[in-house]
Design a protein around this motif. Structure first.
Motif, PDB file in Angstrom:
ATOM      1  N   ARG A   3       0.741  -1.138  -0.009  1.00  0.00           N
ATOM      2  CA  ARG A   3       0.060  -0.172  -0.034  1.00  0.00           C
ATOM      3  C   ARG A   3       0.777   1.262   0.109  1.00  0.00           C
ATOM      4  O   ARG A   3       0.423   2.360  -0.083  1.00  0.00           O
ATOM      5  CB  ARG A   3      -0.867  -0.124   1.000  1.00  0.00           C
ATOM      6  N   HIS A  20      -1.117 -10.957  -6.199  1.00  0.00           N
ATOM      7  CA  HIS A  20      -2.109 -11.396  -5.963  1.00  0.00           C
ATOM      8  C   HIS A  20      -2.398 -12.845  -6.553  1.00  0.00           C
ATOM      9  O   HIS A  20      -3.330 -13.656  -6.379  1.00  0.00           O
ATOM     10  CB  HIS A  20      -3.583 -10.705  -6.264  1.00  0.00           C
ATOM     11  N   ARG A  58      -7.606  -5.225  -4.938  1.00  0.00           N
ATOM     12  CA  ARG A  58      -7.993  -6.018  -3.458  1.00  0.00           C
ATOM     13  C   ARG A  58      -9.128  -5.672  -2.945  1.00  0.00           C
ATOM     14  O   ARG A  58      -9.670  -6.707  -2.081  1.00  0.00           O
ATOM     15  CB  ARG A  58      -7.042  -4.610  -2.496  1.00  0.00           C
ATOM     16  N   ALA A  62     -11.271  -9.176  -1.905  1.00  0.00           N
ATOM     17  CA  ALA A  62     -11.780  -9.320  -0.515  1.00  0.00           C
ATOM     18  C   ALA A  62     -13.357  -9.589  -0.376  1.00  0.00           C
ATOM     19  O   ALA A  62     -13.844 -10.086   0.285  1.00  0.00           O
ATOM     20  CB  ALA A  62     -11.328  -8.162   0.357  1.00  0.00           C
ATOM     21  N   GLU A 228     -11.661  -3.123   2.776  1.00  0.00           N
ATOM     22  CA  GLU A 228     -10.948  -2.843   1.451  1.00  0.00           C
ATOM     23  C   GLU A 228     -11.763  -1.977   0.523  1.00  0.00           C
ATOM     24  O   GLU A 228     -11.338  -1.033  -0.181  1.00  0.00           O
ATOM     25  CB  GLU A 228     -10.811  -4.336   0.837  1.00  0.00           C
ATOM     26  N   TYR A 232     -10.878   1.580  -0.912  1.00  0.00           N
ATOM     27  CA  TYR A 232     -10.780   2.016  -2.189  1.00  0.00           C
ATOM     28  C   TYR A 232     -11.686   3.301  -2.437  1.00  0.00           C
ATOM     29  O   TYR A 232     -11.286   4.113  -3.254  1.00  0.00           O
ATOM     30  CB  TYR A 232     -11.364   0.837  -2.975  1.00  0.00           C
TER      31      TYR A 232
END
Length: 237
Positions: A3, A20, A58, A62, A228, A232
């Motif tokens: 991050r 990922h 992300r 999630a 998450e 965002y």
């Protein structure tokens, strides 16, 4: 993907993919599906991503274990289209479904707790139409359960009609509750057989613990997904 990337950092598809365990094609597919915002292109036509895209990825990954792939996709698409209220509505529906599933589990546990031995049940008490109506299903569904060995009505010797005695009604009720809980017919069959043999809910304790565990895992996944998604949304401004 960390991050601590600079807001102006440029990322290649492979940069997102590696962070990922995805393929670069999967990243491109997510962009085309609207899960990621549209990427800029280099003069040579190559995609370039930013930390904003990393945050979107992300959030999506999630949301999937919390709400399922289809809902997670719809949520991200709505956010990226500027329709945050629609995204929140979809999430609310998913939370409502989890609550309903918890109530279903409670109903199943209550039904099993009050279960009486099937042996020695009395004479026939109902027919396929009334029983289907009581459960809110079609008669064809009861016939399918019979074919799968989950429910055993007897036949009236004069008319040939199916007659559901107390034990058959009980089996149909348990099957209905377990189906609502997400169990497949092949998973229900041994549970029903165990209950018949044991005359009580004890053989189902492991299945009920597993059900509790799955609901708890979804609840925690919803918390992680919400965190998450909020991150965002803050990144998007």
């Amino acid at each position: 993907m960390g991050r601590n990337l600079q807001s102006g950092a440029r990322l290649r598809p492979v940069d997102l993919a590696r962070g990922h365990g995805l393929s670069t094609q999967a990243v491109r597919n997510y962009e085309e599906a609207g899960i990621l915002p549209a990427a800029d292109r280099t003069p040579h036509g190559y995609r370039t991503y930013t930390p904003l895209h990393a945050g979107a990825l992300r959030a999506f990954l999630a949301l999937v274990p919390a709400h399922g792939h289809r809902t997670a996709t719809s949520v991200m698409r709505a956010v990226n289209e500027g329709a945050a209220e629609e995204a929140f509505r979809l999430i609310d529906e998913s939370h409502a479904q989890l609550l309903d599933d918890r109530r279903t589990l409670q109903a199943v546990e209550s039904a099993f707790r009050d279960l009486e031995p099937a042996a020695g049940s009395g004479p026939g008490v109902t027919f396929i139409g009334p029983l289907a109506g009581k459960l809110g299903i079609r008669p064809a569904t009861l016939r399918k359960w019979e074919s799968a060995g989950l429910v055993h009505p007897r036949r009236d010797p004069r008319t040939g009609y199916r007659v559901y005695d107390e034990a058959a009604v009980q089996d149909a009720g348990m099957t209905h509750q377990l189906r609502r809980g997400g169990y497949l017919l092949e998973q229900i069959a041994p549970l029903i057989a165990q209950v018949r043999a044991a005359g009580g809910p004890e053989p189902l304790e492991a299945a009920l613990r597993d059900w509790h565990g799955r609901l708890a895992a979804r609840g925690r996944a919803m918390l992680a997904g919400a965190a998450e998604l909020e991150a965002y949304l803050r990144t998007r401004g």
